[in-house]
Design a protein around this motif. Structure first.
Motif, PDB file in Angstrom:
ATOM      1  N   ILE A  56       9.379  29.058  18.002  1.00  0.00           N
ATOM      2  CA  ILE A  56      10.352  28.659  16.999  1.00  0.00           C
ATOM      3  C   ILE A  56      11.561  28.059  17.716  1.00  0.00           C
ATOM      4  CG2 ILE A  56      11.963  29.626  15.292  1.00  0.00           C
ATOM      5  CD1 ILE A  56       9.067  29.509  14.319  1.00  0.00           C
ATOM      6  N   THR A  57      12.087  26.990  17.145  1.00  0.00           N
ATOM      7  CA  THR A  57      13.275  26.365  17.731  1.00  0.00           C
ATOM      8  C   THR A  57      14.514  27.178  17.372  1.00  0.00           C
ATOM      9  OG1 THR A  57      12.226  24.270  17.289  1.00  0.00           O
ATOM     10  CG2 THR A  57      14.544  24.197  17.901  1.00  0.00           C
ATOM     11  N   VAL A  58      15.340  27.446  18.360  1.00  0.00           N
ATOM     12  CA  VAL A  58      16.607  28.115  18.092  1.00  0.00           C
ATOM     13  C   VAL A  58      17.706  27.244  18.672  1.00  0.00           C
ATOM     14  CG1 VAL A  58      18.011  30.143  18.547  1.00  0.00           C
ATOM     15  CG2 VAL A  58      15.579  30.409  18.156  1.00  0.00           C
ATOM     16  N   SER A  59      18.749  27.016  17.902  1.00  0.00           N
ATOM     17  CA  SER A  59      19.827  26.189  18.435  1.00  0.00           C
ATOM     18  C   SER A  59      21.153  26.629  17.852  1.00  0.00           C
ATOM     19  CB  SER A  59      19.585  24.715  18.104  1.00  0.00           C
ATOM     20  OG  SER A  59      19.800  24.495  16.737  1.00  0.00           O
ATOM     21  N   CYS A  60      22.204  26.099  18.453  1.00  0.00           N
ATOM     22  CA  CYS A  60      23.546  26.406  17.991  1.00  0.00           C
ATOM     23  C   CYS A  60      23.848  25.542  16.767  1.00  0.00           C
ATOM     24  CB  CYS A  60      24.525  26.112  19.122  1.00  0.00           C
ATOM     25  SG  CYS A  60      26.090  26.910  18.908  1.00  0.00           S
ATOM     26  N   THR A  61      24.855  25.922  16.009  1.00  0.00           N
ATOM     27  CA  THR A  61      25.266  25.134  14.846  1.00  0.00           C
ATOM     28  C   THR A  61      25.925  23.851  15.319  1.00  0.00           C
ATOM     29  OG1 THR A  61      27.355  26.256  14.778  1.00  0.00           O
ATOM     30  CG2 THR A  61      25.625  27.134  13.375  1.00  0.00           C
ATOM     31  N   PRO A  62      26.010  22.832  14.529  1.00  0.00           N
ATOM     32  CA  PRO A  62      25.343  22.640  13.250  1.00  0.00           C
ATOM     33  C   PRO A  62      23.896  22.206  13.445  1.00  0.00           C
ATOM     34  CG  PRO A  62      26.647  20.716  13.761  1.00  0.00           C
ATOM     35  CD  PRO A  62      26.874  21.685  14.883  1.00  0.00           C
ATOM     36  N   HIS A  63      23.075  22.511  12.441  1.00  0.00           N
ATOM     37  CA  HIS A  63      21.656  22.183  12.559  1.00  0.00           C
ATOM     38  C   HIS A  63      21.349  20.792  12.018  1.00  0.00           C
ATOM     39  CE1 HIS A  63      21.276  26.315  13.719  1.00  0.00           C
ATOM     40  NE2 HIS A  63      21.889  26.675  12.620  1.00  0.00           N
ATOM     41  N   MET A  64      22.396  20.095  11.612  1.00  0.00           N
ATOM     42  CA  MET A  64      22.226  18.713  11.146  1.00  0.00           C
ATOM     43  C   MET A  64      23.094  17.821  12.013  1.00  0.00           C
ATOM     44  SD  MET A  64      22.689  18.854   7.100  1.00  0.00           S
ATOM     45  CE  MET A  64      21.500  17.962   6.176  1.00  0.00           C
ATOM     46  N   ARG A  65      22.606  16.632  12.297  1.00  0.00           N
ATOM     47  CA  ARG A  65      23.412  15.671  13.041  1.00  0.00           C
ATOM     48  C   ARG A  65      23.426  14.359  12.280  1.00  0.00           C
ATOM     49  NH1 ARG A  65      24.693  16.763  18.216  1.00  0.00           N
ATOM     50  NH2 ARG A  65      24.761  18.983  18.590  1.00  0.00           N
ATOM     51  N   SER A  66      24.529  13.643  12.398  1.00  0.00           N
ATOM     52  CA  SER A  66      24.609  12.343  11.737  1.00  0.00           C
ATOM     53  C   SER A  66      23.648  11.379  12.412  1.00  0.00           C
ATOM     54  CB  SER A  66      26.034  11.805  11.823  1.00  0.00           C
ATOM     55  OG  SER A  66      26.346  11.541  13.165  1.00  0.00           O
ATOM     56  N   LYS A  67      23.349  10.297  11.699  1.00  0.00           N
ATOM     57  CA  LYS A  67      22.384   9.332  12.235  1.00  0.00           C
ATOM     58  C   LYS A  67      23.043   8.354  13.209  1.00  0.00           C
ATOM     59  CE  LYS A  67      18.865  10.760   9.670  1.00  0.00           C
ATOM     60  NZ  LYS A  67      18.834  12.125  10.241  1.00  0.00           N
ATOM     61  N   ILE A  68      24.360   8.442  13.352  1.00  0.00           N
ATOM     62  CA  ILE A  68      25.044   7.503  14.258  1.00  0.00           C
ATOM     63  C   ILE A  68      24.725   7.872  15.705  1.00  0.00           C
ATOM     64  CG2 ILE A  68      27.260   6.474  14.846  1.00  0.00           C
ATOM     65  CD1 ILE A  68      28.369   7.967  12.344  1.00  0.00           C
ATOM     66  N   THR A  69      24.311   6.879  16.485  1.00  0.00           N
ATOM     67  CA  THR A  69      24.101   7.130  17.903  1.00  0.00           C
ATOM     68  C   THR A  69      24.827   6.044  18.692  1.00  0.00           C
ATOM     69  OG1 THR A  69      22.120   5.774  17.951  1.00  0.00           O
ATOM     70  CG2 THR A  69      21.802   8.109  17.517  1.00  0.00           C
ATOM     71  N   VAL A  70      24.997   6.285  19.984  1.00  0.00           N
ATOM     72  CA  VAL A  70      25.655   5.302  20.843  1.00  0.00           C
ATOM     73  C   VAL A  70      24.877   3.996  20.774  1.00  0.00           C
ATOM     74  CG1 VAL A  70      26.303   4.760  23.194  1.00  0.00           C
ATOM     75  CG2 VAL A  70      26.509   7.101  22.365  1.00  0.00           C
ATOM     76  N   SER A  74      20.563  30.233  13.469  1.00  0.00           N
ATOM     77  CA  SER A  74      19.182  29.897  13.755  1.00  0.00           C
ATOM     78  C   SER A  74      18.497  31.180  14.230  1.00  0.00           C
ATOM     79  CB  SER A  74      19.206  28.820  14.832  1.00  0.00           C
ATOM     80  OG  SER A  74      17.951  28.548  15.302  1.00  0.00           O
ATOM     81  N   PRO A 103      22.805  24.681   6.768  1.00  0.00           N
ATOM     82  CA  PRO A 103      22.489  23.956   8.002  1.00  0.00           C
ATOM     83  C   PRO A 103      23.710  23.645   8.877  1.00  0.00           C
ATOM     84  CG  PRO A 103      22.251  22.524   6.090  1.00  0.00           C
ATOM     85  CD  PRO A 103      22.523  23.896   5.561  1.00  0.00           C
ATOM     86  N   MET A 104      24.918  23.717   8.317  1.00  0.00           N
ATOM     87  CA  MET A 104      26.082  23.390   9.136  1.00  0.00           C
ATOM     88  C   MET A 104      26.609  24.612   9.897  1.00  0.00           C
ATOM     89  SD  MET A 104      26.550  20.155   8.889  1.00  0.00           S
ATOM     90  CE  MET A 104      28.202  19.730   9.411  1.00  0.00           C
ATOM     91  N   TYR A 121      28.510  17.276  14.312  1.00  0.00           N
ATOM     92  CA  TYR A 121      27.750  16.483  13.353  1.00  0.00           C
ATOM     93  C   TYR A 121      28.027  14.999  13.547  1.00  0.00           C
ATOM     94  CZ  TYR A 121      26.224  14.318   9.057  1.00  0.00           C
ATOM     95  OH  TYR A 121      25.602  13.474   8.163  1.00  0.00           O
ATOM     96  N   LYS A 124       9.130  25.410  12.028  1.00  0.00           N
ATOM     97  CA  LYS A 124       9.545  25.363  13.429  1.00  0.00           C
ATOM     98  C   LYS A 124      10.952  25.913  13.615  1.00  0.00           C
ATOM     99  CE  LYS A 124       6.639  23.909  16.498  1.00  0.00           C
ATOM    100  NZ  LYS A 124       6.372  24.708  17.694  1.00  0.00           N
ATOM    101  N   PRO A 138      28.507  10.556  18.101  1.00  0.00           N
ATOM    102  CA  PRO A 138      27.405   9.638  18.383  1.00  0.00           C
ATOM    103  C   PRO A 138      26.700   9.957  19.707  1.00  0.00           C
ATOM    104  CG  PRO A 138      29.504   8.506  18.570  1.00  0.00           C
ATOM    105  CD  PRO A 138      29.806   9.892  18.112  1.00  0.00           C
TER     106      PRO A 138
END
Lengths: 328, 445
Positions: free
Chosen positions: A7-21, B341, B336-337, B419, B329, B422
């Protein structure tokens, strides 16, 4: 021990914006396309050659340096392409083939990678490359030609050179570059039908690119606006010996290129909203002072390079104030 | 319609449409099912078990309590025999001692519950005492004991009661559904508060992506001139207590040392579900035993809003509602914010559990960090106007002094900076870690 059911475990937030470099850089490249088209339209094959050499060598140097120093290769973030493009836009179309390569070397290796790569450089890499070339090869860097696809390029002075010297200058083919620009000269500056660097002449193409970046929220209108208005007002007040031409001043000599693509560079401009105002204002003031009192006719690139050096101190003294602190 | 907005924040895809129209369903534990009651379900001192292994307990019987200043008792939501008392996992990943009860399926009610109070004849102190006795904590997620929150020092004049129905966390629809289905309970709860603070005007803040809840609450609030429903702009983190307070009243939360509390601004903020629990405690005499949890995510077969007996494990809950339709998974307890987890579903639901999100591999984002490009988006969107890029640097190089000097300790860990970044930098992660280290250091001093 391979367990596919982990199972994936990660720190918050679990959502990221779609903007990338990568997406940001792609938008910058898209926004630079109109200026490239106009540059090629006016300056022909020479412009294509300089743009390609500059971009390819910039990406090549980034790749080689990162391979040699055993770092992650980051050419996929497209920032080297942007640097290569901006460097090319700051070169004359007559530049010999080695010049964009030397410029890219200075920009990518000396100004960017030696300081840690993307986000770590303290001056604008493309402008560093240009400044190096201008200081080392002044003759080649100021070999301007008049727009046209002719086989024999016609050398011509730039509009700001005429303003600077205060007399009408004449190109090799006999065209008069006026020291007291009228309506027609302003239209030429808007469309790019003037002598100058590949990407800086067509104000309309640069404006379209700039508006695209603002629309895509890659840049904020604040900095370009403050910069252009400052140059407009200061050149309008101080004026030249032959008169005041604020509108002409902001359309020529790379003000548009600098406003939308150089001073808005994330890495080398302040991060704080207040700092950005100071930075844009400073660039505008220095540009105007160089133009009117300095020995260089334009001054956009040097003003930005000088202000780049002030960014850490500007950031330091304009730290955002936490909401609620004022009441303390 | 008044549309307030605070100028900072982000707009993550809200994902509420999966469950927003699903009616609340009650899931009762099966006979023989084990229920876990951790002694620490709130912010504050953990409680101690007051029952022993082998004891028979009834529904609503107090099983854990403490004499500490800030704490909250725990009640059994089933009847049955205490099987064990041992440490179990909490959603946040830490361990807590827990009372484990085997459900006998009889749901025999304790004599202590079901005796309503006539709050109109009670003093403020007596009401606060009942709220304390009934184990009510902030149900929006923080879990701060409610009695301590609504009983500020007497010199603080309270003129606004901020009713937090913003529910800005994506995916969660618990508060939304509770307002739609139990609007009368919310109004009754507000009236209890207004008995304690007759001058306080109640402002119910609801994000404008919940038009049904706004409409229902408006209808329910008709005829009460001191209760107003105020739609607020949908924006994360609109539902942070200080953020909503600022949006609704224009008042700024003062940054002081030692930290001030919301009553310093003349406001008290409570989550809508907390207020409904207050209503239940006083008007029905029932302690906090059940809560609604939004179960959603692309791995879940039947997403919805489910009322569960506290102590039910997430695994039992998922089994009871039909399990998964795809291999999960990632499990997130909460939104989610800001949610936690978890690496397993064998974790008990506690008072502050508001959601369970189960994601498939496709939805698990784990982007690689790259260099900061100094774009300034983190500071542009930070709801507190902090400089997350700088705090991140201080945290990474362990510069506690600069971290504190730049107000890092006031960070609300909303996740907006991470969040929006970039370069996908883990800003919230390093800042939270630094905050923990620093508060631990302060406690030792």
């Amino acid at each position: 021990m391979e367990n596919k059911n982990l199972i994936t475990v990660s720190c918050t937030p679990h959502m990221r914006s779609k903007i990338t470099v990568n997406k940001i850089m792609l938008d910058v490249i898209i926004s630079l396309v109109p200026a490239a088209i106009m540059g090629i339209y006016f300056f022909g094959f020479g412009a294509i050659k300089v743009i390609l050499l500059s971009v390819i060598s910039a990406v090549f140097f980034e790749y080689v340096f990162q391979k040699a120093t055993k770092r992650d290769v980051t050419i996929n973030d497209l920032s080297a392409v942007v640097t290569g493009l901006l460097l090319a836009y700051n070169l004359p179309s007559t530049a010999p083939f080695w010049m964009p390569i030397v410029g890219s070397f200075v920009a990518i290796i000396l100004a960017k990678q030696l300081f840690g790569g993307i986000g770590q450089n303290f001056i604008n890499p493309a402008l560093a490359g240009r400044a190096f070339l201008l200081a080392s090869y002044p003759a080649e860097m100021t070999n301007w030609v008049a727009p046209g696809w002719g086989v024999d390029a016609v050398t011509t002075p730039t509009p700001l050179a005429a303003l600077k010297q205060g007399v009408d200058l004449v190109s090799a083919s006999g065209n008069v570059i006026s020291a007291t620009p009228g309506k027609e000269d302003i239209i030429n500056a808007l469309t790019g039908n003037i002598g100058g660097c590949i990407g800086e002449t067509c104000a309309i193409a640069l404006l379209i690119g700039g508006l695209y970046l603002i629309y895509k929220k890659v840049i904020n209108i604040k900095m370009p606006l403050i910069y252009i208005v400052t140059v407009f007002i200061l050149t309008g007040i101080l004026g030249r010996e032959t008169g005041r031409f604020p509108l002409y001043e902001i359309l020529t000599g790379g003000v548009m290129l600098g406003a939308f693509f150089m001073i808005t560079d994330y890495t080398t401009s302040p991060m704080t909203p207040k700092g950005q105002i100071i930075f844009a204002l400073g660039c505008g003031i220095i540009t105007s002072l160089i133009r009117i009192y300095g020995s260089y006719p334009e001054g956009v690139s040097y003003s930005i390079l000088i202000m780049n050096l002030f960014v850490p101190i500007i950031d330091r003294y304009t730290k955002p104030v936490i909401i609620g602190e004022a009441r303390k | 319609m008044r549309l307030f907005s605070s100028e900072r924040g982000v707009h993550p895809p809200d994902g509420k449409h999966f469950t927003a129209n699903k009616k609340i369903e009650t899931i009762m534990p099966k006979v023989g099912q084990l229920l876990y009651f951790p002694t620490s379900q709130h912010a504050g001192t953990p409680t101690e078990p007051i029952v022993a292994v082998g004891d028979y307990v009834k529904v609503g019987q107090k099983i854990c309590d403490s004499d500490a200043k800030i704490t909250s008792p725990v009640f059994s939501s089933v009847s049955g025999v205490v099987k064990a008392i041992k440490p179990v996992l909490l959603p946040a990943g830490n361990l807590s001692n827990a009372v484990i009860i085997e459900n006998d399926g009889k749901f025999e009610k304790s004599e202590e519950i079901g005796k309503p109070y006539d709050y109109t004849k009670m003093t403020k102190e007596e009401i606060v005492d009942v709220i304390k006795k009934m184990g009510i904590v902030g149900l929006g997620g923080a879990g701060f004991p409610t009695y301590a929150k609504i009983n500020p020092p007497a010199d603080k004049k309270i003129d606004y009661y901020i009713v937090n129905g913003a529910e800005c966390e994506p995916y969660l629809t618990t508060d939304d559904r509770m307002m739609i289905e139990h609007s009368d309970s919310l109004i009754r709860g507000i009236l209890i508060f207004q008995k304690m603070y007759p001058d306080a005007k109640a402002l119910i803040g609801i994000e404008d992506n919940k038009p049904t809840a706004i409409e229902v609450m408006r209808k329910a609030a008709e005829g009460y001139d001191k209760i107003e429903v105020v739609p607020v702009k949908t924006m994360y983190p609109q539902g942070g207590d200080k953020q909503l307070l600022r949006t609704l009243t224009g008042r700024t939360f003062p940054i002081t040392n030692p930290p001030s509390r919301t009553p310093d601004t003349g406001c008290i903020v409570n989550n809508v579900v907390t207020i409904m629990a207050i209503d239940k405690a006083l008007n029905e005499g029932e302690p906090f035993l059940k809560r609604v949890i939004t179960v959603t995510g692309d791995a879940v077969k039947n997403p919805g809003n489910y009322e569960v007996c506290l102590g039910t494990t997430y695994q039992d809950l998922i089994d009871a509602i039909g399990g998964f339709k795809a291999e999960p998974k990632k499990f997130i307890a909460g939104g989610p914010m800001m949610g936690f987890s978890m690496y397993t579903l064998d974790v008990a639901t506690i008072k502050t559990s508001s959601g369970l999100i189960c994601l498939t591999e496709a939805e698990c984002e784990n982007p690689k960090e790259s260099n900061c490009i100094r774009c300034g988006k983190c500071t542009e969107h930070c709801p507190l106007n902090l400089a997350p890029y700088a705090l991140n640097q201080y945290a990474l190089r362990g510069d506690a002094e600069s971290f504190v000097a730049n107000n890092g300790m006031f960070c609300i860990e909303c996740g907006t900076c991470s969040y929006t970044c970039p370069s996908k930098r883990q800003l919230t992660q390093s800042i939270s870690a630094m905050k923990r280290t620093e508060s631990a250091k302060r406690k030792r001093r």
